[in-house]
Scaffold this active site. Structure first.
Site, short mmCIF file in Angstrom:
data_model
loop_
_atom_site.label_atom_id
_atom_site.label_comp_id
_atom_site.label_asym_id
_atom_site.label_seq_id
_atom_site.Cartn_x
_atom_site.Cartn_y
_atom_site.Cartn_z
N GLY A 23 95.54 40.13 30.59
CA GLY A 23 95.21 40.34 29.14
C GLY A 23 94.55 42.23 29.33
N ARG A 27 93.75 45.20 34.64
CA ARG A 27 94.47 43.70 35.33
C ARG A 27 95.80 44.15 35.59
NH1 ARG A 27 92.42 38.90 37.33
NH2 ARG A 27 90.58 40.23 37.75
N ARG A 46 97.73 53.41 24.11
CA ARG A 46 96.53 53.01 23.77
C ARG A 46 96.22 52.35 25.10
NH1 ARG A 46 96.56 50.76 18.03
NH2 ARG A 46 97.27 51.88 16.77
N ARG A 90 102.41 35.35 30.75
CA ARG A 90 101.66 35.31 31.70
C ARG A 90 100.54 35.04 32.04
NH1 ARG A 90 96.44 36.10 28.58
NH2 ARG A 90 95.20 34.34 28.43
N SER A 93 93.61 33.69 31.43
CA SER A 93 91.81 33.11 32.46
C SER A 93 91.60 32.23 31.32
CB SER A 93 90.90 33.96 32.89
OG SER A 93 91.01 33.92 31.48
N ASP A 207 85.78 29.33 33.18
CA ASP A 207 84.84 29.10 32.76
C ASP A 207 84.85 27.42 31.71
OD1 ASP A 207 85.90 31.59 30.64
OD2 ASP A 207 84.91 29.27 28.91
N ARG A 220 86.66 34.36 41.82
CA ARG A 220 88.10 34.11 40.33
C ARG A 220 89.65 34.77 41.69
NH1 ARG A 220 85.28 35.28 35.74
NH2 ARG A 220 86.62 38.03 35.33
N1 HPA Z 1 88.10 30.32 24.83
C1 HPA Z 1 88.70 31.42 24.46
N2 HPA Z 1 89.61 32.05 25.21
C2 HPA Z 1 89.12 32.04 26.51
C3 HPA Z 1 88.07 31.09 27.30
C4 HPA Z 1 86.94 30.32 26.69
O1 HPA Z 1 86.34 29.86 26.28
N3 HPA Z 1 87.88 31.80 28.45
C5 HPA Z 1 89.27 32.74 29.09
N4 HPA Z 1 89.37 32.93 27.64
#
Ligand code: HPA
Length: 236
Positions: A23, A27, A46, A90, A93, A207, A220
């Protein structure tokens, strides 16, 4: 092949048949700097940085997608339809939504359910299920197993919202077996199938939505390394 599009101006730097998409554009730079040799930058429009280089002798590109389906929708559309890209992987995370999944595990998105109306543009008379390319998915699972990664394969949710007003939101998707929530793969899978190309989403769990746990960027790194090795290994 197009020379440039509104969002990608390669200035004659080639774009590989396979593009890895994190994303975050920084990165993408990190991946190019740490994993690729012979790196050339092919985009800075951009600040959505894109690079082409080699990994174990194969030519591979890496480019940021931005956050959300409109953003990855634009970049993946242009890569597939104007730059003849065959495969987009892709590397992102996601937040885990099932109790058996832990921080740092890998998730491979066999399918990407969504609350987005991105699919409505195709006027399909029903509910289309965006899915990953089967061969890429199998190769990714096999290589992740070889690396000894803890890897889960199944349905993710590509959500248009990171913050949800509806307090039932997570429970309802959890009930439907969603492994984790991210924000891009459904649009990527739809653009891929519509262009007759391939896509796969691989994620590290950053998470845990049920347990309110989060990783630090430093922690991570190990999981990120496994995810990158899988993505680079299956790139053709
Ligand atoms: N929600 C949406 N997108 C995400 C999350 C999440 O908890 N964690 C990492 N990308």
């Amino acid at each position: 092949m197009t020379k440039s599009t509104p969002h990608i101006e390669p200035n004659d730097v080639p774009i590989a048949k396979t593009v890895l998409m994190p994303g975050d554009p920084l990165r993408a730079k990190y991946i190019a700097d740490h994993y690729l040799d012979n790196v050339e930058q092919f985009n800075s429009v951009r600040n959505m940085f894109g690079y082409t280089g080699t990994y174990k002798g194969k030519t591979v590109s890496v480019m940021g997608s931005g956050m959300g389906m409109p953003s990855i929708g634009i970049y993946s559309y242009e890569l597939y339809n104007f730059f003849d890209v065959e495969t987009i992987i892709r590397v992102g995370s996601c937040g885990a939504l099932q109790p058996q999944i832990n921080l740092y595990d890998l998730i491979i998105a066999q399918a990407a359910s969504t609350n987005s109306n991105y699919v409505d543009q195709y006027n399909i008379p029903g509910h289309y299920a965006p899915i990953a390319d089967f061969n890429l998915m199998v190769k990714a699972k096999q290589y992740a197993d070889q690396l000894g990664a803890t890897v889960h394969v199944g349905n993710v949710l590509s959500s248009d919202t990171f913050y949800n007003a509806d307090t039932q939101f997570n429970d309802q998707w959890q009930q439907m077996g969603i492994l984790g929530i991210e924000m891009e793969s459904a649009a990527l899978y739809l653009n891929a199938v519509h262009a007759g190309r391939q896509a796969l989403g691989i994620f590290t769990v950053s998470d845990h939505i049920l347990r309110d746990e989060a990783t630090t960027a430093e922690e991570r790194q190990n999981a990120f390394t496994q995810m990158m090795e899988v993505a680079l290994e299956i790139a053709e």
